[in-house]
Motif scaffolding. Structure first.
Motif, PDB file in Angstrom:
ATOM      1  N   LYS A  30       0.832  -1.205   0.000  1.00 51.48           N
ATOM      2  CA  LYS A  30       0.000   0.000   0.000  1.00 51.48           C
ATOM      3  C   LYS A  30       0.869   1.258   0.000  1.00 51.48           C
ATOM      4  O   LYS A  30       0.604   2.207  -0.726  1.00 51.48           O
ATOM      5  CB  LYS A  30      -0.931  -0.016   1.212  1.00 51.48           C
ATOM      6  N   CYS A  48      -5.157  -8.734   1.590  1.00 56.51           N
ATOM      7  CA  CYS A  48      -5.536  -7.348   1.329  1.00 56.51           C
ATOM      8  C   CYS A  48      -6.897  -7.068   1.967  1.00 56.51           C
ATOM      9  O   CYS A  48      -7.933  -7.379   1.370  1.00 56.51           O
ATOM     10  CB  CYS A  48      -5.589  -7.092  -0.174  1.00 56.51           C
ATOM     11  N   ASP A  50      -8.392  -4.258   2.400  1.00 55.13           N
ATOM     12  CA  ASP A  50      -9.069  -3.182   1.689  1.00 55.13           C
ATOM     13  C   ASP A  50      -8.602  -3.169   0.244  1.00 55.13           C
ATOM     14  O   ASP A  50      -7.536  -3.677  -0.084  1.00 55.13           O
ATOM     15  CB  ASP A  50      -8.723  -1.819   2.313  1.00 55.13           C
ATOM     16  N   THR A  51      -9.402  -2.551  -0.620  1.00 51.76           N
ATOM     17  CA  THR A  51      -9.025  -2.390  -2.015  1.00 51.76           C
ATOM     18  C   THR A  51      -7.840  -1.449  -2.125  1.00 51.76           C
ATOM     19  O   THR A  51      -7.830  -0.378  -1.529  1.00 51.76           O
ATOM     20  CB  THR A  51     -10.202  -1.815  -2.831  1.00 51.76           C
TER      21      THR A  51
END
Length: 160
Positions: A30, A48, A50-51
């Motif tokens: 990220k 992951c 979150d996107t």
């Protein structure tokens, strides 16, 4: 082993084509994407939660697995119109949504696998009629259950 010249704490590499930043955690990936590093290599199993939203052109080499419950990557149109590149021998897996969603030009290379357990593996669309993009698929495997494997609303070239 950490690299003193690496812009990401805990990772190695400088972010060039010959020395990509190598990440093996979600936090490192990220951060690398948010710093607009041009060449990133993801290794190992990365969960992951979150996107990952990407706003600048990047070459992302996946040699492990990126796994998310929902969408894993969103590749947004960028002002430079440089294409995104996804490559490698790894996997992007989503339990519920499309693995990769893009409104930008995209090149997929290598033996990369995109697998969505409940939706499309790759979903591509033009953000509006004035913006044009292309999808070039030079290899890979795309699996979508309960739906089609590819949903593409951009010019597409299959070269693999």
């Amino acid at each position: 082993m950490e690299d003193a010249d690496c812009p990401i704490e805990g990772a190695t590499g400088t972010g060039t084509e010959t020395d990509p930043v190598v990440v093996d955690t979600y936090t490192e990936l990220k951060e690398a994407l948010s710093k607009r590093i041009s060449y990133i290599r993801a290794e190992g199993y990365i969960e992951c939660p979150d996107t990952l939203k990407v706003w600048s052109a990047v070459t992302l080499t996946i040699e492990g697995t990126l796994h998310g419950e929902n969408r894993v990557l969103t590749l947004n149109s960028n002002s430079s119109w440089q294409p995104y590149t996804l490559q490698g021998n790894g996997k992007i897996v989503s339990d519920k949504a499309s693995c990769v969603y893009t409104t930008a030009s995209l090149i997929i290379k290598g033996d990369l696998t995109l697998e969505s357990k409940e939706s499309t593996a790759l979903f591509c669309e033009s953000p509006d009629d004035s913006e044009k993009g292309t999808i070039t698929i030079e290899g890979g495997t795309f699996t979508g259950n309960r739906s089609m494997s590819l949903n593409v609303n951009l010019q597409t070239t299959f070269a693999g």
